[in-house]
Design an enzyme around this catalytic site. Structure first.
Site, PDB file in Angstrom:
ATOM      1  N   SER A  23       7.533   2.599   1.387  1.00 14.61           N
ATOM      2  CA  SER A  23       6.559   2.772   2.462  1.00 14.61           C
ATOM      3  C   SER A  23       6.223   4.230   2.674  1.00 14.61           C
ATOM      4  CB  SER A  23       7.099   2.212   3.762  1.00 14.61           C
ATOM      5  OG  SER A  23       6.278   2.649   4.816  1.00 14.61           O
TER       6      SER A  23
ATOM      7  N   LEU B  17      -3.154 -12.576   5.101  1.00 12.60           N
ATOM      8  CA  LEU B  17      -3.522 -12.235   6.473  1.00 12.60           C
ATOM      9  C   LEU B  17      -4.954 -12.631   6.770  1.00 12.60           C
ATOM     10  CD1 LEU B  17      -1.835  -8.793   7.079  1.00 12.60           C
ATOM     11  CD2 LEU B  17      -1.188 -11.010   7.968  1.00 12.60           C
ATOM     12  N   ALA B  18      -5.856 -12.394   5.830  1.00 16.21           N
ATOM     13  CA  ALA B  18      -7.261 -12.722   6.071  1.00 16.21           C
ATOM     14  C   ALA B  18      -7.477 -14.232   5.985  1.00 16.21           C
ATOM     15  CB  ALA B  18      -8.153 -11.976   5.087  1.00 16.21           C
ATOM     16  N   GLY B  19      -7.145 -14.818   4.836  1.00 13.66           N
ATOM     17  CA  GLY B  19      -7.393 -16.241   4.622  1.00 13.66           C
ATOM     18  C   GLY B  19      -6.597 -17.115   5.579  1.00 13.66           C
TER      19      GLY B  19
ATOM     20  N   ARG C  12      -3.548   9.439   1.380  1.00 14.50           N
ATOM     21  CA  ARG C  12      -2.956   8.975   0.127  1.00 14.50           C
ATOM     22  C   ARG C  12      -3.600   9.587  -1.111  1.00 14.50           C
ATOM     23  NH1 ARG C  12      -2.319   2.600   1.837  1.00 14.50           N
ATOM     24  NH2 ARG C  12      -0.503   2.978   3.140  1.00 14.50           N
TER      25      ARG C  12
ATOM     26  N   HIS D 147      -2.399   0.655  -5.800  1.00 17.08           N
ATOM     27  CA  HIS D 147      -1.858  -0.059  -4.655  1.00 17.08           C
ATOM     28  C   HIS D 147      -2.888  -0.931  -3.951  1.00 17.08           C
ATOM     29  CE1 HIS D 147       0.436  -0.828  -1.115  1.00 17.08           C
ATOM     30  NE2 HIS D 147      -0.374  -0.174  -0.334  1.00 17.08           N
TER      31      HIS D 147
END
Lengths: 637, 275
Positions: free
Chosen positions: A284, A43-45, A330, A401
């Protein structure tokens, strides 16, 4: 080393506007003269490479997988947050900012987090326009759900495959630029070193994983979007190939590594079933919206869950945290699962598990609704465990995670090495000591689409780039380092496989630098890691040659880096004498077992500098200031 | 339990390749077949033999990296499951499993069970996107999308690009893969403006890559781990035919299919020695 965070002055809501206005622009005609390297295509790259390509720069993008579409962002299930307030339930940019700073246990930079919340809104617009099939209401508007520790519904989702759909959006934008000729894609290519010339990053050294060829790529700026380092633990929810080699080798070339001990344990994963296990599967966290978590009240109660009557069950999260219940963040959910298992009340064959029970939700909403919401997750659970979660409660246990730590970056996402930018999970910037659900996708896309394309431009416009070529001694040096490491790994020819070392390393880090840590354990771990590393360099067995596809050799290089990073994680955890978010030091807890921060002494980012293997790294501190959200003990009671 | 794995071994594209038989004991029924291969590879390394090269990454059935034929069926016997999530409990104790790579001219073999699927990336690059540059998007709710359209688009968008459709097809056609992207984007209002161009460019690239044509056999949807429906191919054909008519004045160009690997400036070892 003095860390310059370069946070713009002025009120928090104006900082990003001001920063953008103050940035120098690159003339459109000059853009194509600048070459930019992007390592990683998640997503970033991926979003950064696509956007820089659109702007007209000459971009090269690298990934170790066979296609940029395989980056591990693809596995994110739950969703992406945005402060759209489409549900009219009281959300705002400020609230998302507030929640993220608080959720991060006051160890993130306020200015960065505020910018993230601002940009979240644009991300959704961009992704919708790209054709990301987000869930919709019957009227055609976007649907939302509440997610992991938030009291408003601000999470956008595409079934249980949000990461996949967002990544495909970025991937398609990237392929469009490949077709246009502005981006050259190098799949199956791994970055193995960084080239730094006269104090500036000028390129990378790579290995083509099919031919084994060592390649030199020169550029004016390098962007790392290579993800986190959760695979230090061997068993994690990361993809098998996810690794820290790019950021670690950049660290060795001068980029400081920030808060390595801030790692996130996800509470809802399928428990380990045997020694052969190669990875852990995440379920999830949206499941916690409708599932209720419990264990038997009695120790060692081996009855099947359906035979344990209601009054003999302990819904421990609902009991301890009445206002958030099963939706606590979390770190809190994970730690509590550990406590009940440590008490001997864990379930399943290994007794390392707790129940996540949907029977109430099925009674209340009907099986059909539950199928619609979680059908694919239930199917996946059944495929793996051979148990039907519609009939029997799921068994879950925490697993590593996400890693909040990463290379230190300033407000412009530039590391301590000029010209080296770090985005997404690979940097440390936005999540403090704990990340809230549905905010990793947000950060990856925010960095890639909307931040780094501006800040790289500013860097290019403000600097001169004398021409260099492959004969430069620094280039030679980097190539020689890479070749030596490969030769060394191939020539040891010992007795143990790379995986056997990795598994042992992971166990050490999980036991002593996992869900809870203490000084004595950490010191022991540091010693054990060093011993094991020494053995690795004498006794590892890497078959084959460096001249073709050799997956053992790929792993061997990555595990070599994990050893050094694991040690740094323990050093950092040892040095931080407080509990914060995912970093829980047993010596520092409140009377009722909650994490106790020490803001007087540890309200800083710990950024470590490499000083050669075996030498204690150099600690630099970036003090954190909280002008808007005042640090308080997090309470989810 | 124990199994016999008969695996296709091929060092590189020039090598002819052959099946080699391996016995794996101590198989836990809860392990995936990839974990079974991990166990075999550990044993091979310890015996000084080359481990089996196979592609894998997320091991959660979503990245699309993994995949091979098991006894002639792409991804093996369990419907809607990639090999990374196919547990050994679905095989009998003592079973013999034949493992082969995807076979198609447009997927050249790299090594053992690993193939080169860059042709898929080029099909996407040919037009599998909506042309919207970063920053130019209207508000997310500005264009309402009927829930049915969003759901149908999502059904098609679930494709993971693993290549099982090609491997299962007697013609080695990627029509299900290409159709899935055309159906995903074409069903949404955002994708409507480029619908014609998208179809004709993607189909042209598909042909240029040397894949076979679709003859509506339907093996593809039968093995698809994401159960992409066959109707996406009808959609592709529809868009292609209309597009070919409406875009009849425009020239369609394709990218060159290539199989070599680029390295950047390659580092010459002998060059260093003469320095």
């Amino acid at each position: 080393m003095e860390l310059k965070s370069r946070i713009p002055s002025g009120p928090i809501q104006d900082k990003w506007d001001k920063a953008r206005f103050d940035m120098k622009l690159v003339n459109p005609a000059n853009k194509r003269k600048h070459s930019i390297i992007v390592v990683g295509s998640g997503l970033a790259g991926g979003s950064a490479a696509a956007t820089l390509g659109e702007l007209g720069y000459k971009v090269s993008c690298f990934c170790f997988q066979d296609s940029p579409r395989r980056a591990h962002s693809i596995a994110a299930q739950g969703g992406i947050n945005a402060a759209k307030n489409y549900q009219n339930d009281g959300d705002s940019i400020y609230r998302l900012f507030y929640d993220t700073v608080k959720g991060g246990d006051f160890r993130a930079r306020e200015a960065n987090v505020y910018r993230l919340a601002q940009i979240s809104v644009q991300i959704i617009d961009q992704c919708v326009a790209q054709g990301v099939p987000f869930a919709r209401e019957y009227g055609g508007t976007l649907a939302n759900r509440s997610f992991g520790g938030a009291q408003v519904s601000r999470t956008f989702y595409a079934r249980g495959q949000t990461g996949q759909q967002l990544l495909l959006g970025a991937y398609q934008a990237l392929e469009r630029q490949v077709n246009a000729g502005s981006v050259t894609m190098y799949p199956r290519t791994e970055m193995l070193d960084l080239i730094v010339i006269e104090g500036k990053v000028r390129g990378i050294v790579t290995r083509n994983l099919v031919t084994g060829d060592i390649g030199i790529h020169l550029a004016d700026a390098v962007i790392l979007g290579t993800g986190g380092y959760g695979n230090v633990f061997y068993l994690s929810t990361n993809a098998k190939g996810s690794n820290a080699t790019a950021i670690w080798r950049a660290h060795k070339r001068g980029a400081l590594f920030a808060n390595p001990c801030f790692t996130q344990i996800h509470p809802t994963c399928i428990p380990v079933s045997g020694d052969y296990q190669s990875k852990l599967t995440l379920m999830s966290e949206s499941l916690r919206n409708d599932g209720r978590i419990w264990v038997p009240l009695k120790k060692g109660d081996k009855r099947p869950p359906n035979q344990i009557p209601e009054q003999e069950r302990d819904y421990y999260l609902e009991r301890r945290y009445p206002s958030f219940g099963n939706l606590v963040p979390r770190d809190v959910a994970s730690r509590n699962a550990k406590y009940v298992c440590d008490e001997g009340r864990g379930v399943g064959e290994t007794a390392l598990g707790v129940y996540l029970d949907f029977s109430d939700a099925i009674r209340r909403l009907g099986r059909k609704t539950i199928e619609e919401r979680y059908g694919n997750l239930f199917d996946m659970y059944q495929r793996i465990t051979d148990e039907d979660p519609y009939q029997v409660p799921m068994r879950i246990y925490p697993a590593i995670h996400y890693t909040m730590g990463g290379l230190w970056v300033d407000y412009n996402l530039m590391s301590t090495v000029p010209g080296l930018f770090v985005i997404g999970e690979a940097n440390f910037s936005d999540h403090g000591a704990n990340r809230l659900g549905a905010s990793a996708l947000m950060q990856g896309l925010s960095d890639g689409y909307f931040i780094v394309p501006y800040t790289v431009g500013d860097y290019l416009a403000n600097n001169k780039f004398p021409s260099i070529d492959e004969s430069d001694p620094e280039v030679r040096n980097a190539v020689a380092c890479v070749q030596q490491t490969i030769q060394k790994l191939l020539s040891i020819n010992g007795k143990r496989t790379v995986d056997s070392f990795h598994r042992e390393l992971g166990k050490i880090v999980w036991d002593y630098c996992g869900m809870s840590r203490n000084a004595q354990g950490l010191e022991h771990a540091i010693e054990r890691i060093r011993e094991l590393r020494d053995e690795y360099w004498q006794n590892v067995k890497v078959p084959g040659s460096g001249a073709d596809l050799n997956q053992s050799l790929e792993k061997a290089g990555r595990v070599a880096d994990f050893f050094e990073l694991a040690e740094l994680m323990c050093i950092d955890a040892r040095e931080r004498n407080e509990s914060a978010g995912g970093h829980f030091r047993e010596e520092y807890q409140t009377a009722d077992g909650e994490a106790q921060r020490d803001d007087d002494h540890y309200s800083y980012v710990a950024a470590w500098g490499y000083r050669g293997y075996g030498n204690y790294p150099e600690l630099s501190k970036e003090p954190l200031e909280f002008e808007y959200v005042h640090p308080a003990q997090r309470s989810y009671k | 339990m124990r199994v016999t794995l008969k695996i296709w071994r091929q060092t590189n594209r020039a090598d002819k390749g052959r099946f080699v038989k391996y016995q794996v004991g101590d198989v836990n029924p809860d392990m995936s077949i990839l974990e079974c291969l991990d166990v075999l590879n550990e044993q091979l390394i310890e015996r000084d033999e080359e481990p089996v090269a196979f592609e894998h990454d997320c091991r959660e059935g979503i990245c699309g990296s993994c995949g091979f034929m098991i006894n002639g069926v792409a991804h093996g016997p369990l419907p809607a499951t990639t090999v990374c999530q196919l547990t050994m409990r679905h095989f009998k104790d003592g079973a013999e499993l034949l493992l082969e790579p995807w076979r198609a001219r447009a997927f050249p073999i790299i090594k053992d069970l690993t193939v080169d699927r860059r042709s898929f990336d080029r099909i996407i690059a040919a037009g599998g996107y909506i042309s919207v540059s970063t920053g130019s998007a209207p508000d997310g709710n500005a264009i309402p999308v009927p829930k049915e359209a969003a759901d149908r688009a999502m059904d098609a968008a679930a494709c993971i690009g693993c290549g099982a459709c090609v491997a299962a097809c007697p013609n080695a056609s990627p029509a299900l893969f290409t159709g899935a992207k055309i159906a995903h984007l074409g069903t949404l209002p955002q994708g409507a403006p480029e619908r014609d161009r998208r179809a004709i460019h993607m189909v042209a690239q598909m042909t240029a890559e040397g894949f076979g044509g679709c003859t509506n056999i339907g093996e593809c949807t039968g093995v698809c781990p994401k159960e992409i429906p066959l109707e996406v191919i009808a959609r592709m054909n529809h868009d292609f035919i209309w597009g070919s008519w409406r875009e009849r004045d425009n020239v369609v160009t394709t990218m060159r299919p290539f199989t070599e690997w680029s390295t950047g400036s390659k580092f010459q070892i002998n060059e260093q020695e003469t320095d």
